[in-house]
Design an enzyme around this catalytic site. Sequence first.
Site, PDB file in Angstrom:
ATOM      1  N   TYR A  54     -65.058 -70.382   9.665  1.00  0.00           N
ATOM      2  CA  TYR A  54     -64.441 -70.316   8.338  1.00  0.00           C
ATOM      3  C   TYR A  54     -64.212 -68.863   7.925  1.00  0.00           C
ATOM      4  O   TYR A  54     -65.094 -68.018   8.031  1.00  0.00           O
ATOM      5  CB  TYR A  54     -65.330 -71.002   7.292  1.00  0.00           C
ATOM      6  CG  TYR A  54     -64.823 -70.811   5.877  1.00  0.00           C
ATOM      7  CD1 TYR A  54     -63.686 -71.473   5.428  1.00  0.00           C
ATOM      8  CD2 TYR A  54     -65.467 -69.935   5.001  1.00  0.00           C
ATOM      9  CE1 TYR A  54     -63.209 -71.279   4.149  1.00  0.00           C
ATOM     10  CE2 TYR A  54     -64.995 -69.747   3.717  1.00  0.00           C
ATOM     11  CZ  TYR A  54     -63.868 -70.416   3.296  1.00  0.00           C
ATOM     12  OH  TYR A  54     -63.393 -70.220   2.024  1.00  0.00           O
ATOM     13  N   HIS A  84     -54.730 -64.314  -4.527  1.00  0.00           N
ATOM     14  CA  HIS A  84     -55.895 -64.427  -5.410  1.00  0.00           C
ATOM     15  C   HIS A  84     -55.875 -63.407  -6.543  1.00  0.00           C
ATOM     16  O   HIS A  84     -56.650 -63.544  -7.505  1.00  0.00           O
ATOM     17  CB  HIS A  84     -57.182 -64.291  -4.596  1.00  0.00           C
ATOM     18  CG  HIS A  84     -57.527 -65.524  -3.817  1.00  0.00           C
ATOM     19  ND1 HIS A  84     -56.630 -66.179  -3.015  1.00  0.00           N
ATOM     20  CD2 HIS A  84     -58.690 -66.235  -3.722  1.00  0.00           C
ATOM     21  CE1 HIS A  84     -57.204 -67.236  -2.463  1.00  0.00           C
ATOM     22  NE2 HIS A  84     -58.453 -67.284  -2.876  1.00  0.00           N
ATOM     23  N   ASN A 197     -65.396 -62.233  -2.297  1.00  0.00           N
ATOM     24  CA  ASN A 197     -66.319 -63.360  -2.437  1.00  0.00           C
ATOM     25  C   ASN A 197     -67.680 -62.855  -2.873  1.00  0.00           C
ATOM     26  O   ASN A 197     -68.483 -62.433  -2.053  1.00  0.00           O
ATOM     27  CB  ASN A 197     -66.434 -64.099  -1.091  1.00  0.00           C
ATOM     28  CG  ASN A 197     -66.524 -65.594  -1.284  1.00  0.00           C
ATOM     29  OD1 ASN A 197     -67.199 -66.054  -2.188  1.00  0.00           O
ATOM     30  ND2 ASN A 197     -65.845 -66.348  -0.428  1.00  0.00           N
ATOM     31  N   TYR A 283     -89.128 -64.805 -44.832  1.00  0.00           N
ATOM     32  CA  TYR A 283     -89.160 -64.883 -43.376  1.00  0.00           C
ATOM     33  C   TYR A 283     -88.358 -63.770 -42.710  1.00  0.00           C
ATOM     34  O   TYR A 283     -88.747 -63.242 -41.669  1.00  0.00           O
ATOM     35  CB  TYR A 283     -88.601 -66.227 -42.903  1.00  0.00           C
ATOM     36  CG  TYR A 283     -89.515 -67.414 -43.076  1.00  0.00           C
ATOM     37  CD1 TYR A 283     -90.698 -67.327 -43.794  1.00  0.00           C
ATOM     38  CD2 TYR A 283     -89.182 -68.637 -42.519  1.00  0.00           C
ATOM     39  CE1 TYR A 283     -91.527 -68.421 -43.943  1.00  0.00           C
ATOM     40  CE2 TYR A 283     -89.996 -69.753 -42.659  1.00  0.00           C
ATOM     41  CZ  TYR A 283     -91.177 -69.638 -43.387  1.00  0.00           C
ATOM     42  OH  TYR A 283     -91.994 -70.717 -43.528  1.00  0.00           O
ATOM     43  N   ARG A 286     -90.880 -60.863 -42.881  1.00  0.00           N
ATOM     44  CA  ARG A 286     -92.182 -61.091 -42.267  1.00  0.00           C
ATOM     45  C   ARG A 286     -92.075 -61.527 -40.807  1.00  0.00           C
ATOM     46  O   ARG A 286     -92.946 -61.215 -39.984  1.00  0.00           O
ATOM     47  CB  ARG A 286     -92.923 -62.149 -43.097  1.00  0.00           C
ATOM     48  CG  ARG A 286     -94.311 -62.462 -42.643  1.00  0.00           C
ATOM     49  CD  ARG A 286     -95.106 -63.280 -43.661  1.00  0.00           C
ATOM     50  NE  ARG A 286     -94.322 -64.112 -44.517  1.00  0.00           N
ATOM     51  CZ  ARG A 286     -94.460 -65.445 -44.630  1.00  0.00           C
ATOM     52  NH1 ARG A 286     -95.335 -66.071 -43.867  1.00  0.00           N
ATOM     53  NH2 ARG A 286     -93.727 -66.123 -45.478  1.00  0.00           N
ATOM     54  N   PHE A 331     -72.599 -67.293  -3.439  1.00  0.00           N
ATOM     55  CA  PHE A 331     -71.635 -66.679  -4.364  1.00  0.00           C
ATOM     56  C   PHE A 331     -71.614 -67.371  -5.722  1.00  0.00           C
ATOM     57  O   PHE A 331     -70.992 -66.885  -6.657  1.00  0.00           O
ATOM     58  CB  PHE A 331     -70.231 -66.769  -3.761  1.00  0.00           C
ATOM     59  CG  PHE A 331     -69.899 -68.160  -3.286  1.00  0.00           C
ATOM     60  CD1 PHE A 331     -69.637 -69.181  -4.176  1.00  0.00           C
ATOM     61  CD2 PHE A 331     -69.895 -68.452  -1.930  1.00  0.00           C
ATOM     62  CE1 PHE A 331     -69.363 -70.463  -3.736  1.00  0.00           C
ATOM     63  CE2 PHE A 331     -69.621 -69.731  -1.481  1.00  0.00           C
ATOM     64  CZ  PHE A 331     -69.357 -70.748  -2.382  1.00  0.00           C
ATOM     65  N   GLU A 417     -64.031 -76.779  -4.648  1.00  0.00           N
ATOM     66  CA  GLU A 417     -64.905 -76.058  -5.581  1.00  0.00           C
ATOM     67  C   GLU A 417     -65.048 -76.931  -6.826  1.00  0.00           C
ATOM     68  O   GLU A 417     -64.450 -76.673  -7.871  1.00  0.00           O
ATOM     69  CB  GLU A 417     -64.315 -74.688  -5.884  1.00  0.00           C
ATOM     70  CG  GLU A 417     -64.207 -73.840  -4.613  1.00  0.00           C
ATOM     71  CD  GLU A 417     -63.422 -72.554  -4.786  1.00  0.00           C
ATOM     72  OE1 GLU A 417     -63.072 -72.216  -5.933  1.00  0.00           O
ATOM     73  OE2 GLU A 417     -63.151 -71.895  -3.778  1.00  0.00           O
TER      74      GLU A 417
END
Length: 512
Positions: A54, A84, A197, A283, A286, A331, A417
């Site tokens: 791959y 990409h 990646n 509050y 404090r 990744f 994905e």
Amino acid sequence: MMTVTIQPTGVSPADVLAVARGTAKVVLDPAAVEAMTASRRIVDGIEAAGRPVYGVSTGFGALANTFVAPERRAELQHALIRSHAAGVGAPMPREVVRAMMLLRVRSLALGRSGVRPLLAEALVDLLNHDVTPWVPEHGSLGASGDLAPLAHCALVLLGEGWVLGPAGERLDAADALRRAGLAPVSLAAKEGLALINGTDGMLGMLLLAIHDARHLFAMADVTAALAIEAMLGSERPFLPELHAIRPHPGQAASAANIHRLLQNSAVMDSHRDDLAHAVQDAYSMRCAPQVAGAARDTLDFVELVAGRELLSVVDNPVVLPDGRVESTGNFHGAPLGFAADYLAIAAAEVGAIAERRVDRLLDVARNRELPAFLSPDAGVNSGLMIAQYTAAGIVAENRRLAAPASVDSLPTSGMQEDHVSMGWAATKKLRTVLDNLTSLLAVELLAGVRGLQLRAPLEPSPAGRAAVAALGAAAGEPGPDVFLAPVLEAARAVVAGSELRAAIERAVGPLS
């Protein structure tokens, strides 16, 4: 000039900050070069043997089962980068892009990516020649890492795409390389994938955010103490023995800071023995250490996660020393996305409680005899009324931003994905929350300073005097209304900078 040396063991958070925000020069350690060379020999062997692997001899994502002929594998890597680099929107800040590039060099230098050293050297050249790729803000899902942002960086190595100009303008990458005396690179098998990646963008933003949050949480103790002092609050809730019985370390540190900041104050002395003084403060006064301290503990956890990621191999596939090339899910940005969302929640609440103290300081019914809206002539003048409006609006925005991004997965790549981390979105919005927190603390700083000025002739604490001095030139003395936006900008600069904390620490000792 500082030098950051990239070793096969990685880099430190300080290294990332020095390169992202400073002018540090980057060099590759010879051991890192050797680690990359060794892993590249393995990839070359796979190529020679014709084994299907791959990212080396196949397509990507949903196209992982598509075999690519040897003569087209360099073309495959170039096509990957171009396709990409598909982000849109405004450019990411220079510091984020530089952090991302340094972390990509770090990843390659670990020797598990199978790339030639010249690839890491080319990224180092971009950093050292201050050539910053134009990386659009939208495009990453934090799934196979920050694919689109890293592709925009990688595209510049090819002499394509865009870079950031000196004024933030978009310039042609080929021209920028030529002016810097740099040449484009050509990619070999596996190298395009190795450039994009990983979790480098979200990790870079998280490391920057950790540094900023650490400073802002200390400044939150400072502004809280100023507000408590101006409102004639009590220092007793911050006694160390009260926090020893609830041993959260962040809470103890915050309480110790506030208690120290309230000492040696004529304002505090003026009501310490007053029987009519409130038995318990509200509050927001404090419980300041309980909220800010919990945020500190959250930050410690986030820092632990980021430290682990700095030691991690996040590429896919990875080249193992025994010659195997294995696909991983390292990744995936879930650890960083979860951490960023957690810190955003904490930081939003530090700002929310600060706004509540501002509201009390301005309210004549609750601010213990200060004038309405801290104006000596309320009615004709509105004082800090609208500054509190601004703070309230920012608190509302931070609450929206505190909604976690990491639970909002959307499937991509033909269901290959099918679960993504949204870590890029989580870390990007965390930075917005922290920028908003800076503004909220600036409003509290101004209100606290104004309140202490109005307690004159009583002398404030050393911290109070330092704050009045730091903001005095911009804020002036209490009086008629002025154009307030520049004053708030000056207060933001004081909160974000280091000078006020340094002045206070010279007077009272180090803060946690």
